[in-house]
Design a protein around this motif. Sequence first.
Motif, PDB file in Angstrom:
ATOM      1  N   HIS A 142       0.832  -1.209   0.000  1.00 24.40           N
ATOM      2  CA  HIS A 142       0.000   0.000   0.000  1.00 24.40           C
ATOM      3  C   HIS A 142       0.865   1.258   0.000  1.00 24.40           C
ATOM      4  O   HIS A 142       0.566   2.241  -0.689  1.00 24.40           O
ATOM      5  N   LYS A 143       1.951   1.235   0.776  1.00 29.07           N
ATOM      6  CA  LYS A 143       2.851   2.391   0.811  1.00 29.07           C
ATOM      7  C   LYS A 143       3.483   2.629  -0.567  1.00 29.07           C
ATOM      8  O   LYS A 143       3.570   3.765  -1.047  1.00 29.07           O
ATOM      9  N   ASN A 190       1.237   4.197  -3.045  1.00 30.77           N
ATOM     10  CA  ASN A 190       1.026   5.624  -2.779  1.00 30.77           C
ATOM     11  C   ASN A 190       2.292   6.448  -2.987  1.00 30.77           C
ATOM     12  O   ASN A 190       2.326   7.628  -2.651  1.00 30.77           O
TER      13      ASN A 190
END
Length: 272
Positions: free
Chosen positions: A10-11, A14
Amino acid sequence: MYVEIIAALHKIANGDFNVYLDFKLDQRNGFKELADHFNHMVRQLQQMEDMRQEFISNVSHEIQSPLTSIVGFTQALQHNYLSVEERNHYLSIIETESRRLSKLSDNLLKLTSLESDHQPFEKNQYRLDQQIRSIILSSEPNWSQKDLELEISLDKITVWADEDLMSQVWVNLIHNSIKFTPAKGKLKIQLNQMGDKAIVTISDTGIGISEKDQLHIFERFYKADQARERSKSGSGLGLSIVKKIMDMHNGHITVHSEVQVGTTFSVILPIA
């Protein structure tokens, strides 16, 4: 374990590459290899992001400089007290900076095309000596205006290469040597065959490049010290394009230079 991986992904999605997985061998056993590959991928992505940011910064800087000049001299032309000579001088600067922007745009498009899958790359047989001689002759207005002494020695060599792309290599190198060689200087161009390779050397008695700058001369936008002087009217992309074209041909290019003595570029091109 899975929670850590999903959170890390997820990091990355993003744009946050400050991620590191640490699966100890004695705790997670087979997952250590997975973690090692994952961390390597993240480091590569971070390097690509750093390069992208640097590229954007360099492009912005290169564009901003001529735009500032154009805006400033355009504003100056609005004053009625300027003489004809001053107006012509300002207009000349605006034209020069506009051409510089156009050249920058053209080189950016070339470099982008070369690094994509859309660049046509069509090899064919042609006489390399005839190609180089033709470019030298087309450059006559430049070297004759500076009254340069030319020493040309071209062996008859047929190569298997992309003729249009290789033309960009010789145009860039020859024009650079002419540009940065003072009046009544000397330009020497040689073409010889060594085994299955064609060797082209282009030497000048110009301003030269410092030893430190020679290590970076083929990098995008690199302009510092004597390298900056050699590139002061350019975008710092020409030699990057040359290097990319040589890589595409499995060729090699090197530079040897001494400040205020001269510069020699050596190009090694496979014949077949």
